[in-house]
Design a protein around this motif. Sequence first.
Motif, PDB file in Angstrom:
ATOM      1  N   LYS A  36       0.924  -1.190  -0.024  1.00  0.00           N
ATOM      2  CA  LYS A  36      -0.016   0.064  -0.002  1.00  0.00           C
ATOM      3  C   LYS A  36       0.740   1.281   0.040  1.00  0.00           C
ATOM      4  O   LYS A  36       1.874   1.293   0.691  1.00  0.00           O
ATOM      5  CB  LYS A  36      -0.948   0.092   1.242  1.00  0.00           C
ATOM      6  N   ILE A  37       0.568   2.369  -0.765  1.00  0.00           N
ATOM      7  CA  ILE A  37       1.357   3.376  -0.774  1.00  0.00           C
ATOM      8  C   ILE A  37       0.600   4.538  -0.316  1.00  0.00           C
ATOM      9  O   ILE A  37      -0.734   4.715  -0.589  1.00  0.00           O
ATOM     10  CB  ILE A  37       1.464   3.998  -2.452  1.00  0.00           C
ATOM     11  N   VAL A  38       1.228   5.339   0.613  1.00  0.00           N
ATOM     12  CA  VAL A  38       0.674   6.488   1.346  1.00  0.00           C
ATOM     13  C   VAL A  38       1.765   7.725   1.100  1.00  0.00           C
ATOM     14  O   VAL A  38       2.901   7.359   0.502  1.00  0.00           O
ATOM     15  CB  VAL A  38       0.532   6.362   2.656  1.00  0.00           C
ATOM     16  N   THR A  39       1.168   8.870   0.814  1.00  0.00           N
ATOM     17  CA  THR A  39       2.267   9.962   0.229  1.00  0.00           C
ATOM     18  C   THR A  39       1.973  11.197   1.208  1.00  0.00           C
ATOM     19  O   THR A  39       1.204  11.252   2.028  1.00  0.00           O
ATOM     20  CB  THR A  39       1.834  10.485  -1.158  1.00  0.00           C
ATOM     21  N   GLU A  40       3.034  12.059   0.798  1.00  0.00           N
ATOM     22  CA  GLU A  40       2.959  13.417   1.960  1.00  0.00           C
ATOM     23  C   GLU A  40       3.758  14.365   1.157  1.00  0.00           C
ATOM     24  O   GLU A  40       4.723  14.357   0.445  1.00  0.00           O
ATOM     25  CB  GLU A  40       3.809  13.133   3.081  1.00  0.00           C
ATOM     26  N   GLU A  41       2.970  15.640   0.866  1.00  0.00           N
ATOM     27  CA  GLU A  41       3.507  16.931   0.316  1.00  0.00           C
ATOM     28  C   GLU A  41       4.556  17.254   1.349  1.00  0.00           C
ATOM     29  O   GLU A  41       4.383  17.558   2.520  1.00  0.00           O
ATOM     30  CB  GLU A  41       2.582  18.010  -0.096  1.00  0.00           C
ATOM     31  N   ILE A  42       5.706  17.748   0.708  1.00  0.00           N
ATOM     32  CA  ILE A  42       6.755  18.239   1.542  1.00  0.00           C
ATOM     33  C   ILE A  42       7.178  19.675   1.060  1.00  0.00           C
ATOM     34  O   ILE A  42       7.105  20.002  -0.083  1.00  0.00           O
ATOM     35  CB  ILE A  42       8.126  17.479   1.344  1.00  0.00           C
ATOM     36  N   PRO A  43       7.189  20.705   2.061  1.00  0.00           N
ATOM     37  CA  PRO A  43       7.804  22.051   1.414  1.00  0.00           C
ATOM     38  C   PRO A  43       9.246  21.999   1.184  1.00  0.00           C
ATOM     39  O   PRO A  43      10.090  21.395   1.787  1.00  0.00           O
ATOM     40  CB  PRO A  43       7.519  22.725   2.940  1.00  0.00           C
ATOM     41  N   THR A  44       9.432  22.771   0.325  1.00  0.00           N
ATOM     42  CA  THR A  44      10.808  22.893  -0.420  1.00  0.00           C
ATOM     43  C   THR A  44      11.705  23.836   0.520  1.00  0.00           C
ATOM     44  O   THR A  44      11.677  25.047   0.142  1.00  0.00           O
ATOM     45  CB  THR A  44      11.061  23.135  -1.814  1.00  0.00           C
ATOM     46  N   VAL A  45      11.692  23.606   1.806  1.00  0.00           N
ATOM     47  CA  VAL A  45      12.291  24.419   2.677  1.00  0.00           C
ATOM     48  C   VAL A  45      13.234  23.625   3.626  1.00  0.00           C
ATOM     49  O   VAL A  45      13.015  22.605   4.087  1.00  0.00           O
ATOM     50  CB  VAL A  45      11.313  25.078   3.771  1.00  0.00           C
ATOM     51  N   PHE A  46      14.472  24.185   3.809  1.00  0.00           N
ATOM     52  CA  PHE A  46      15.500  23.340   5.011  1.00  0.00           C
ATOM     53  C   PHE A  46      14.925  23.341   5.980  1.00  0.00           C
ATOM     54  O   PHE A  46      14.262  24.114   6.687  1.00  0.00           O
ATOM     55  CB  PHE A  46      16.768  24.236   4.808  1.00  0.00           C
ATOM     56  N   HIS A  47      15.099  22.122   6.686  1.00  0.00           N
ATOM     57  CA  HIS A  47      14.563  21.744   7.911  1.00  0.00           C
ATOM     58  C   HIS A  47      13.400  21.353   8.124  1.00  0.00           C
ATOM     59  O   HIS A  47      12.781  20.470   8.708  1.00  0.00           O
ATOM     60  CB  HIS A  47      15.312  23.031   9.123  1.00  0.00           C
ATOM     61  N   GLU A  48      12.469  22.450   7.415  1.00  0.00           N
ATOM     62  CA  GLU A  48      11.063  22.213   7.834  1.00  0.00           C
ATOM     63  C   GLU A  48      10.623  20.905   6.674  1.00  0.00           C
ATOM     64  O   GLU A  48       9.776  20.386   7.488  1.00  0.00           O
ATOM     65  CB  GLU A  48      10.251  23.334   7.160  1.00  0.00           C
ATOM     66  N   SER A  49      11.177  20.897   5.859  1.00  0.00           N
ATOM     67  CA  SER A  49      10.981  19.534   4.937  1.00  0.00           C
ATOM     68  C   SER A  49      10.989  18.446   5.989  1.00  0.00           C
ATOM     69  O   SER A  49      10.311  17.359   5.805  1.00  0.00           O
ATOM     70  CB  SER A  49      11.875  19.631   3.694  1.00  0.00           C
ATOM     71  N   LEU A  50      12.200  18.460   6.755  1.00  0.00           N
ATOM     72  CA  LEU A  50      12.720  16.989   7.529  1.00  0.00           C
ATOM     73  C   LEU A  50      11.387  17.106   8.638  1.00  0.00           C
ATOM     74  O   LEU A  50      11.003  15.808   9.075  1.00  0.00           O
ATOM     75  CB  LEU A  50      13.968  17.416   8.053  1.00  0.00           C
ATOM     76  N   LYS A  51      11.022  18.031   9.128  1.00  0.00           N
ATOM     77  CA  LYS A  51       9.897  18.011  10.268  1.00  0.00           C
ATOM     78  C   LYS A  51       8.810  17.285   9.611  1.00  0.00           C
ATOM     79  O   LYS A  51       8.292  16.634  10.275  1.00  0.00           O
ATOM     80  CB  LYS A  51       9.838  19.451  10.925  1.00  0.00           C
TER      81      LYS A  51
END
Length: 214
Positions: A36-51
């Motif tokens: 099963k695949i689940v997805t997440e949109e990630i902001p192109t922002v240092f540190h915030e992307s990782l959070k």
Amino acid sequence: MKKVLITGFDPFGKDQVNPALEAIKQINEKTFEHVKIVTEEIPTVFHESLKVAIKSIEVHQPDVVICIGQAGGRTQITPERVAINLDDARIPDNQQNQPIDEVIIPDGPVAYWSTLPIKRIVHNMKEAGIPSAVSNSAGTFVCNHLFYGVMNYLAKNAPTVRGGFIHIPFIPEQTIHNQAPSLSLDMIVKALEIAAITAANEGEDIREVGGTIC
């Protein structure tokens, strides 16, 4: 059933679209046999992307994490081999951060290897008629930042979870005013499905030529 979390960045720089985000929109909640695949949109922002990525990992508790990013100018789908502990941004991120020669994790190792079966993924993509190759550099922008940070988190908190990063080319609508190579969104989506199924089901990578001379 195995669960695969696939993340994709929002548009950045001068682009109004990011193929990574467009692709994950099409595969969210897709189910294949035993995967099963689940997805997440990630902001192109240092540190915030990782959070955002770590929170998603903690919520979904996946067996595999695959982060996806745009690499404009590449001609192939390129699973990355290694993430390095360095931010060196040629352009600002989406919040105007532009770290130069900064480590990502001060006490972290120099690099982390992908734990995805990258050569098997490339092999399976090629078998499906999709241009693909192993890449040995994820750059030094937010893509590498996220790749390194996710691998550091998994190494310390979920060592049995596989993780890695795949770069994808532009899609055709991004190349109307330039001569950059592109792949169709349908082909990119198919490639990510292959990557997810391969990473979830194949225990070991294959040994075949995948290196470069320079």
